[in-house]
Design a protein around this motif. Structure first.
Motif, PDB file in Angstrom:
ATOM      1  N   TYR A  77       8.956  -0.889   9.930  1.00 26.85           N
ATOM      2  CA  TYR A  77       9.225   0.367   9.220  1.00 26.85           C
ATOM      3  C   TYR A  77      10.719   0.652   9.234  1.00 26.85           C
ATOM      4  CZ  TYR A  77       4.239   1.023  10.048  1.00 26.85           C
ATOM      5  OH  TYR A  77       2.880   0.850  10.090  1.00 26.85           O
TER       6      TYR A  77
ATOM      7  N   HIS B 182       4.356   7.272   3.416  1.00 30.11           N
ATOM      8  CA  HIS B 182       5.247   6.120   3.303  1.00 30.11           C
ATOM      9  C   HIS B 182       4.773   5.153   2.232  1.00 30.11           C
ATOM     10  CE1 HIS B 182       2.228   4.721   6.309  1.00 30.11           C
ATOM     11  NE2 HIS B 182       2.349   3.579   5.664  1.00 30.11           N
TER      12      HIS B 182
ATOM     13  N   THR C 215       0.617   5.210   1.652  1.00 31.84           N
ATOM     14  CA  THR C 215      -0.147   6.049   2.569  1.00 31.84           C
ATOM     15  C   THR C 215       0.245   7.510   2.383  1.00 31.84           C
ATOM     16  OG1 THR C 215      -0.462   4.300   4.192  1.00 31.84           O
ATOM     17  CG2 THR C 215      -0.586   6.556   5.018  1.00 31.84           C
TER      18      THR C 215
ATOM     19  N   HIS D   2       0.842  -1.191   0.000  1.00 34.16           N
ATOM     20  CA  HIS D   2       0.000   0.000   0.000  1.00 34.16           C
ATOM     21  C   HIS D   2       0.878   1.242   0.000  1.00 34.16           C
ATOM     22  CE1 HIS D   2       0.610  -0.551   4.440  1.00 34.16           C
ATOM     23  NE2 HIS D   2       0.644   0.773   4.460  1.00 34.16           N
TER      24      HIS D   2
ATOM     25  N   ALA E 153       4.585   1.026   1.463  1.00 35.64           N
ATOM     26  CA  ALA E 153       4.688  -0.292   2.100  1.00 35.64           C
ATOM     27  C   ALA E 153       4.860  -1.374   1.045  1.00 35.64           C
ATOM     28  CB  ALA E 153       3.434  -0.569   2.928  1.00 35.64           C
TER      29      ALA E 153
ATOM     30  N   GLU F  34       7.846   0.608   4.588  1.00 34.68           N
ATOM     31  CA  GLU F  34       7.214  -0.339   5.502  1.00 34.68           C
ATOM     32  C   GLU F  34       7.229  -1.695   4.813  1.00 34.68           C
ATOM     33  OE1 GLU F  34       3.200   0.946   6.314  1.00 34.68           O
ATOM     34  OE2 GLU F  34       2.535  -1.029   7.033  1.00 34.68           O
TER      35      GLU F  34
HETATM   36 ZN    ZN Z   1       1.442   1.796   6.052  1.00 35.32          ZN
END
Ligand code: ZN
Length: 326
Positions: free
Chosen positions: A262, A223, A15, A13, A225, A272
Motif C-alpha cells: 500500500y 482505496h 474497496t 479491485h 488496488a 494498493e
Molecule cells: Zn484492497
C-alpha cells in the motif's frame, strides 16, 4: 523508465465503505447482479465483514469490495478521494440498464457521453457514486447470471475509477511510470488514462484545484488496488515508486486471496498493488464462492467469537435510504 514488460497492468479491485451489511449485499447482488465471491472479515478489524463482489470467479478487474460499518458517518466527495466507481456493460445494454435503474428507484439520469461512451450515473444506498459505461467489446467477457438480469446485459467487471485531485500531474506520473497506464484523452478538467481493453483498464483524473477536501465515510472509496502478475513484478513496481517518485510502500501483507503493498499516491489517495494469485478459489470451490464465512488461518481459532460479533445477514431487508447526490 520501463523495467519489465507489463501484461496485466490495470485495476485489481476497488474497496469502499458501506453502512448496513445486509442492505449492501442485497444491492450489489440483487439490483446490480454481481456475484458475492467472498464473505470474509476485515483482517485488520475482524469483527467487521469484508464482502467481495465480482464475476463468476472473482477475476482481478471485476472486484468491488466493501467494509460495512453500520454506524459509519456519511462521507463527502472531494479532493483526495476516488469520486466514482464505474462498471462496464455491453454497449447495447445501456437501454436495459436505464429502465432497470428507473424501476429500482435509483434516480438514474439519462445517459451522458464521456470519452465517446454512454454513461449512466447513480448512487448506491450509502451514496457511493457509481456509473455504468456502455463499452464496445464488453459483451465478449464472461457474464455472471444472477437469475434475474439476463446474462447478455450483465455487468462485465470494472470500467474504472475517477479520482478527484487538486493537481493531476503527479498522480498521472505514477499511473504512467509505475502502474502501466497511458494518457488516452482529455475533456476539460478530466483526463483519461488507459491500460488495455479489458476490465479495470481505465482511470480518470479530475483536476479541481483548491476545491473542498473529501471526507471518508459511508459511501466513500477506501482505496484503489492495481494489479501485479506476481511478487516479482510487484517488487519491481515498489522499487520504481521509491526510485522515481520518492514514495515508500508498506511491506507486503498476505490478504489470503492476493498479496498486497500500500502507498499514498501524490494526491493522497490510498493505492494498493495486489498480486493476481492465488485468487478466490484458494479456500472454497468455484461453485460455492461466497456461501460460507471464510477466515484466514490466523483468525480461524476465533471463528466462534467473530461469527457471534458479526451482524446477521438473514431476515428482513432494511429500508433503502435515499441515494446520496454525491
Ligand atoms: Zn484492497
Amino acid at each position: 523508465m520501463r523495467g519489465t514488460v507489463r501484461h496485466l497492468a490495470r485495476i485489481h479491485h476497488v474497496t469502499a465503505i458501506s453502512g448496513n451489511a445486509r442492505r449492501n449485499l442485497d444491492f450489489y447482488t440483487g439490483a446490480l447482479g454481481l456475484r458475492l465471491v467472498k464473505k470474509t472479515v476485515n483482517f485488520d478489524d475482524p469483527t467487521t465483514y469484508h464482502f467481495y463482489y465480482g464475476d463468476e470467479e472473482g477475476r482481478p478487474g471485476t472486484l468491488l469490495t466493501f467494509f460495512p460499518w453500520e454506524h459509519a458517518a456519511p462521507g463527502r466527495n472531494g479532493v483526495g478521494l476516488a469520486e466514482e466507481v464505474a462498471f462496464r456493460v455491453p454497449l447495447g445494454s445501456i437501454g436495459y440498464w436505464t429502465h432497470r435503474l428507473v424501476e429500482k428507484g435509483l434516480a438514474a439520469r439519462p445517459p451522458a457521453k464521456r470519452f465517446g461512451e454512454p454513461v449512466l450515473t447513480f448512487g448506491d444506498p450509502d451514496g457511493l457514486a457509481l456509473a455504468l459505461v456502455g463499452t464496445t467489446g464488453a459483451s465478449a467477457d464472461p457474464a455472471w447470471d444472477n437469475g434475474e438480469i439476463p446474462a447478455e446485459h450483465a455487468i462485465r467487471g470494472l470500467h474504472g475509477v475517477t479520482l478527484m485531485l487538486a493537481d493531476a500531474a503527479p498522480t498521472a506520473a505514477v499511473l504512467t511510470g509505475v502502474l502501466g497506464f497511458r494518457e488516452a484523452g482529455r475533456e476539460g478538467s478530466i483526463a483519461l488514462f488507459e491500460a488495455g481493453e479489458g476490465a479495470g483498464g481505465k482511470v480518470v483524473l479530475h483536476a479541481v484545484g483548491n476545491f473542498l477536501a473529501g471526507r471518508q465515510g459511508r459511501g466513500s472509496v477506501d482505496h484503489v488496488a492495481f494489479r501485479a502478475t506476481d511478487d516479482s513484478e510487484q517488487a519491481g513496481m515498489v522499487e520504481a515508486l521509491r526510485r522515481d517518485h520518492g514514495i515508500v510502500a508498506t511491506e507486503q501483507k498476505d490478504r489470503q486471496y492476493f498479496r498486497s503493498v500500500y502507498f499514498r499516491e501524490p494526491g493522497q489517495i490510498l493505492f494498493e498493488i495486489a498480486t493476481d494469485r492465488p485468487g478466490f478459489t484458494v479456500d472454497e470451490p468455484k461453485a460455492a464462492l461466497g456461501r460460507d464465512l471464510k477466515l484466514p488461518p490466523f483468525l480461524e481459532a476465533r471463528r466462534g467469537e467473530l461469527a457471534a460479533a458479526l451482524p446477521p445477514l438473514d431476515g428482513d431487508v432494511p429500508q433503502l435510504s435515499t441515494p446520496g447526490s454525491a
